[in-house]
Motif scaffolding. Structure first.
Motif, PDB file in Angstrom:
ATOM      1  N   ASN A   1       3.578   1.375  -7.659  1.00  0.00           N
ATOM      2  CA  ASN A   1       4.744   1.393  -6.780  1.00  0.00           C
ATOM      3  C   ASN A   1       5.969   0.834  -7.485  1.00  0.00           C
ATOM      4  O   ASN A   1       7.080   1.371  -7.378  1.00  0.00           O
ATOM      5  CB  ASN A   1       4.476   0.571  -5.517  1.00  0.00           C
ATOM      6  CG  ASN A   1       3.480   1.222  -4.574  1.00  0.00           C
ATOM      7  OD1 ASN A   1       3.199   2.412  -4.688  1.00  0.00           O
ATOM      8  ND2 ASN A   1       2.942   0.452  -3.653  1.00  0.00           N
ATOM      9  N   GLY A   2       5.770  -0.263  -8.233  1.00  0.00           N
ATOM     10  CA  GLY A   2       6.886  -0.894  -8.928  1.00  0.00           C
ATOM     11  C   GLY A   2       7.460  -0.018 -10.018  1.00  0.00           C
ATOM     12  O   GLY A   2       8.686   0.129 -10.139  1.00  0.00           O
ATOM     13  N   VAL A   3       6.589   0.586 -10.819  1.00  0.00           N
ATOM     14  CA  VAL A   3       7.065   1.445 -11.910  1.00  0.00           C
ATOM     15  C   VAL A   3       7.710   2.704 -11.345  1.00  0.00           C
ATOM     16  O   VAL A   3       8.721   3.187 -11.865  1.00  0.00           O
ATOM     17  CB  VAL A   3       5.916   1.797 -12.868  1.00  0.00           C
ATOM     18  CG1 VAL A   3       6.390   2.770 -13.939  1.00  0.00           C
ATOM     19  CG2 VAL A   3       5.363   0.531 -13.520  1.00  0.00           C
TER      20      VAL A   3
ATOM     21  N   ILE B   1       0.826  -1.207   0.000  1.00  0.00           N
ATOM     22  CA  ILE B   1       0.000   0.000   0.000  1.00  0.00           C
ATOM     23  C   ILE B   1       0.861   1.259   0.000  1.00  0.00           C
ATOM     24  O   ILE B   1       0.651   2.183  -0.785  1.00  0.00           O
ATOM     25  CB  ILE B   1      -0.937   0.026   1.224  1.00  0.00           C
ATOM     26  CG1 ILE B   1      -1.859  -1.202   1.229  1.00  0.00           C
ATOM     27  CG2 ILE B   1      -1.767   1.306   1.241  1.00  0.00           C
ATOM     28  CD1 ILE B   1      -2.603  -1.388   2.524  1.00  0.00           C
ATOM     29  N   SER B   2       1.835   1.291   0.876  1.00  0.00           N
ATOM     30  CA  SER B   2       2.603   2.517   1.109  1.00  0.00           C
ATOM     31  C   SER B   2       3.908   2.591   0.328  1.00  0.00           C
ATOM     32  O   SER B   2       4.625   3.594   0.432  1.00  0.00           O
ATOM     33  CB  SER B   2       2.900   2.664   2.610  1.00  0.00           C
ATOM     34  OG  SER B   2       1.706   2.826   3.331  1.00  0.00           O
ATOM     35  N   GLY B   3       4.214   1.564  -0.441  1.00  0.00           N
ATOM     36  CA  GLY B   3       5.419   1.613  -1.247  1.00  0.00           C
ATOM     37  C   GLY B   3       6.663   1.851  -0.414  1.00  0.00           C
ATOM     38  O   GLY B   3       7.552   2.607  -0.812  1.00  0.00           O
ATOM     39  N   GLU B   4       6.721   1.213   0.747  1.00  0.00           N
ATOM     40  CA  GLU B   4       7.872   1.295   1.651  1.00  0.00           C
ATOM     41  C   GLU B   4       8.023   2.679   2.292  1.00  0.00           C
ATOM     42  O   GLU B   4       9.062   2.986   2.878  1.00  0.00           O
ATOM     43  CB  GLU B   4       9.164   0.879   0.945  1.00  0.00           C
ATOM     44  CG  GLU B   4       9.103  -0.552   0.432  1.00  0.00           C
ATOM     45  CD  GLU B   4      10.402  -0.988  -0.236  1.00  0.00           C
ATOM     46  OE1 GLU B   4      11.294  -0.145  -0.426  1.00  0.00           O
ATOM     47  OE2 GLU B   4      10.510  -2.173  -0.562  1.00  0.00           O
ATOM     48  N   LYS B   5       7.008   3.518   2.193  1.00  0.00           N
ATOM     49  CA  LYS B   5       6.985   4.783   2.915  1.00  0.00           C
ATOM     50  C   LYS B   5       6.360   4.559   4.299  1.00  0.00           C
ATOM     51  O   LYS B   5       5.745   3.525   4.563  1.00  0.00           O
ATOM     52  CB  LYS B   5       6.185   5.834   2.146  1.00  0.00           C
ATOM     53  CG  LYS B   5       6.724   6.176   0.765  1.00  0.00           C
ATOM     54  CD  LYS B   5       8.040   6.906   0.837  1.00  0.00           C
ATOM     55  CE  LYS B   5       8.498   7.318  -0.555  1.00  0.00           C
ATOM     56  NZ  LYS B   5       9.810   8.039  -0.511  1.00  0.00           N
TER      57      LYS B   5
ATOM     58  N   ASN C   1      -6.209  -2.094  -5.810  1.00  0.00           N
ATOM     59  CA  ASN C   1      -5.012  -2.570  -5.122  1.00  0.00           C
ATOM     60  C   ASN C   1      -3.945  -3.024  -6.117  1.00  0.00           C
ATOM     61  O   ASN C   1      -2.751  -2.759  -5.937  1.00  0.00           O
ATOM     62  CB  ASN C   1      -5.371  -3.733  -4.194  1.00  0.00           C
ATOM     63  CG  ASN C   1      -6.224  -3.300  -3.019  1.00  0.00           C
ATOM     64  OD1 ASN C   1      -6.326  -2.113  -2.728  1.00  0.00           O
ATOM     65  ND2 ASN C   1      -6.849  -4.254  -2.362  1.00  0.00           N
ATOM     66  N   GLN C   2      -4.384  -3.698  -7.163  1.00  0.00           N
ATOM     67  CA  GLN C   2      -3.459  -4.142  -8.209  1.00  0.00           C
ATOM     68  C   GLN C   2      -2.777  -2.939  -8.862  1.00  0.00           C
ATOM     69  O   GLN C   2      -1.576  -2.967  -9.147  1.00  0.00           O
ATOM     70  CB  GLN C   2      -4.212  -4.969  -9.259  1.00  0.00           C
ATOM     71  CG  GLN C   2      -3.317  -5.610 -10.310  1.00  0.00           C
ATOM     72  CD  GLN C   2      -4.113  -6.467 -11.293  1.00  0.00           C
ATOM     73  OE1 GLN C   2      -5.234  -6.906 -10.984  1.00  0.00           O
ATOM     74  NE2 GLN C   2      -3.557  -6.699 -12.469  1.00  0.00           N
ATOM     75  N   ALA C   3      -3.549  -1.879  -9.079  1.00  0.00           N
ATOM     76  CA  ALA C   3      -2.993  -0.666  -9.692  1.00  0.00           C
ATOM     77  C   ALA C   3      -1.972   0.000  -8.764  1.00  0.00           C
ATOM     78  O   ALA C   3      -0.938   0.501  -9.234  1.00  0.00           O
ATOM     79  CB  ALA C   3      -4.125   0.312 -10.022  1.00  0.00           C
ATOM     80  N   ILE C   4      -2.248   0.006  -7.460  1.00  0.00           N
ATOM     81  CA  ILE C   4      -1.304   0.588  -6.509  1.00  0.00           C
ATOM     82  C   ILE C   4       0.021  -0.159  -6.534  1.00  0.00           C
ATOM     83  O   ILE C   4       1.106   0.445  -6.592  1.00  0.00           O
ATOM     84  CB  ILE C   4      -1.893   0.575  -5.085  1.00  0.00           C
ATOM     85  CG1 ILE C   4      -2.973   1.647  -4.945  1.00  0.00           C
ATOM     86  CG2 ILE C   4      -0.804   0.797  -4.030  1.00  0.00           C
ATOM     87  CD1 ILE C   4      -3.636   1.681  -3.582  1.00  0.00           C
ATOM     88  N   ILE C   5      -0.047  -1.482  -6.502  1.00  0.00           N
ATOM     89  CA  ILE C   5       1.185  -2.284  -6.496  1.00  0.00           C
ATOM     90  C   ILE C   5       1.972  -2.065  -7.779  1.00  0.00           C
ATOM     91  O   ILE C   5       3.200  -1.908  -7.760  1.00  0.00           O
ATOM     92  CB  ILE C   5       0.831  -3.773  -6.306  1.00  0.00           C
ATOM     93  CG1 ILE C   5       0.225  -3.984  -4.915  1.00  0.00           C
ATOM     94  CG2 ILE C   5       2.068  -4.647  -6.491  1.00  0.00           C
ATOM     95  CD1 ILE C   5      -0.346  -5.371  -4.686  1.00  0.00           C
ATOM     96  N   TRP C   6       1.277  -2.037  -8.914  1.00  0.00           N
ATOM     97  CA  TRP C   6       1.948  -1.789 -10.199  1.00  0.00           C
ATOM     98  C   TRP C   6       2.575  -0.395 -10.207  1.00  0.00           C
ATOM     99  O   TRP C   6       3.728  -0.225 -10.628  1.00  0.00           O
ATOM    100  CB  TRP C   6       0.941  -1.922 -11.331  1.00  0.00           C
ATOM    101  CG  TRP C   6       1.529  -1.751 -12.706  1.00  0.00           C
ATOM    102  CD1 TRP C   6       2.096  -2.723 -13.485  1.00  0.00           C
ATOM    103  CD2 TRP C   6       1.595  -0.537 -13.466  1.00  0.00           C
ATOM    104  NE1 TRP C   6       2.517  -2.186 -14.687  1.00  0.00           N
ATOM    105  CE2 TRP C   6       2.221  -0.855 -14.701  1.00  0.00           C
ATOM    106  CE3 TRP C   6       1.184   0.769 -13.238  1.00  0.00           C
ATOM    107  CZ2 TRP C   6       2.439   0.110 -15.688  1.00  0.00           C
ATOM    108  CZ3 TRP C   6       1.410   1.728 -14.212  1.00  0.00           C
ATOM    109  CH2 TRP C   6       2.032   1.406 -15.430  1.00  0.00           C
TER     110      TRP C   6
END
Length: 414
Positions: free
Chosen positions: A396-398, A55-59, A389-394
């Motif tokens: 974060n990765g990009v 969710i937070s992208g390691e923030k 949720n899938q969009a958030i994870i994608w």
């Protein structure tokens, strides 16, 4: 456990993301939800255990807790290095809460509390509290200016909430706030009529090519090859493990053969967006990434045509006003986009207008709007959450793939 959640960014004075506040659909007023074992297991099975890092992208994550949760059921699995505990009640007004807060502090967590009207005169509370949050839509700036010295003198970190305009950001920064929660960074700083700079002509040409039904690989290759930096970024991005885990790509034609036309159009659109503005916060690009993937998934779910990937492009370009400090009507006049894409960006396409309402609902935890749009789009609410949720994870990765290439935002002198 974290399947039904929204997040709001909290930025520092340089407009870099410091943290996200997490707002839970199943918790009262967005607080950490109380799930029994069976419910948690069911969510984990359906949503593959979406975690805080996803969710937070390691923030850092700000999470609000109801008093009874802090007193008797505080989740020991949370990491004090990445989670800030936000109180919904004053510890001095409820039996057992002060003791619980002291225990949570001993565990290494920082404590935050809302003081929306800046009326708290309990200085004995400040040694316990690390962060105070102030809703600037509920408090007059004159009141903030009067009371803020006592907080600054107490070495408390101050977060301004509901900062949704550039003017509010400038004022709160001047008053002495440390962090700023809201979507001010996605708003134009000053709407002015101007032409896109000549240095961006290659980017503009690319945006036109990828919005077309046809795909001229030679034309696109020519545009990219006349800009050495674009050529470099193209190969650098495509060979990033987030995008391509299997093959070493050596050219655009090679990428086309490997990825296919639609995916190449998405990638070139992403490349264009990240190079269109040189002085904006990365978070506005990150929001655009999440919207792009979410709209793309919605389009697929709704059975819309995939080439050009209109849903992806609408989501990706939906925040151009904030990136370019112009109205969308002025922007589309300067970009050689298709009529279909222009109409969608201008809010003239009912399908994508519904997508916009939906994504804004997710971004701001407006759950009743999510319910309404689920009915309009004929998609189950749980499915919408899963797609988002899938969009958030994608996203974060990009974001991690482009961070080293994206220019740092410059904060203009106030």
């Amino acid at each position: 456990m974290f399947a039904f959640v929204a997040r709001e960014p909290i930025l520092d004075k340089s407009k870099h993301v410091f943290a996200y506040e997490l707002l839970f659909r199943d918790g009262k007023a967005g607080t950490y939800p109380e799930h029994n074992i069976d419910t948690s297991k069911k969510i984990a099975e359906q949503f593959h255990g979406l975690g805080l890092d996803d969710i937070s992208g390691e923030k850092t994550s700000f999470i609000s807790f109801a008093s009874d949760t802090l007193i008797s059921r505080f989740p020991t699995s949370l990491n004090p290095e990445s989670v800030i505990v936000e109180l919904t009640d004053n510890p001095y007004t409820q039996t057992g809460l002060l003791e619980a807060c002291n225990h949570i502090k001993q565990m290494g967590f920082k404590l935050a509390i809302d003081d929306p009207m800046m009326l708290s005169e309990r200085h004995n509370l400040l040694p316990l509290i690390d962060i105070i949050k102030v809703d600037v839509t509920k408090t007059r700036f004159e009141t903030i200016e009067k009371h803020i010295p006592k907080y600054l003198d107490s070495n408390v970190t101050l977060v301004a909430e509901q900062v949704n305009s550039q003017d509010h950001f400038a004022t709160c920064k001047e008053l002495g706030f440390d962090f700023f929660q809201g979507y001010f960074f996605a708003q134009p700083e000053a709407r002015i009529v101007r032409q896109l700079p000549a240095s961006k002509i290659n980017i503009v040409d690319l945006m036109g090519e990828i919005s077309s039904d046809s795909f001229d690989i030679n034309r696109i290759s020519q545009i990219i090859e006349r800009d050495a930096s674009l050529s470099y970024l193209l190969l650098k991005f495509i060979n990033n493990p987030t995008i391509n885990k299997r093959y070493k790509i050596t050219s655009l034609k090679h990428a086309l053969n490997y990825m296919g036309e639609v995916e190449i159009k998405k990638f070139i659109a992403l490349l264009s967006l990240t190079n269109l503005s040189d002085d904006k916060p990365l978070e506005i690009v990150h929001m655009s990434l999440v919207r792009a993937k979410f709209f793309d998934l919605l389009s697929q779910r709704r059975g819309l045509k995939a080439n050009p990937p209109i849903g992806f492009l609408v989501g990706l370009f939906s925040l151009l006003e904030g990136l370019l400090d112009q109205s969308m009507s002025d922007i589309v006049k300067q970009l050689p986009l298709s009529d279909e894409l222009n109409n969608a960006l201008l809010g003239k396409n009912a399908e994508f207008a519904n997508y916009m309402v939906l994504v804004r609902a997710f971004e701001s935890a407006l759950w009743m709007n999510v319910i309404k749009q689920a009915k309009i789009l004929d998609i189950e609410q749980k499915q919408l959450h899963a797609l988002y949720n899938q969009a958030i994870i994608w996203g974060n990765g990009v974001r991690s793939a482009i961070t080293e290439h994206y220019p740092q935002a410059t904060v203009k002198a106030q």
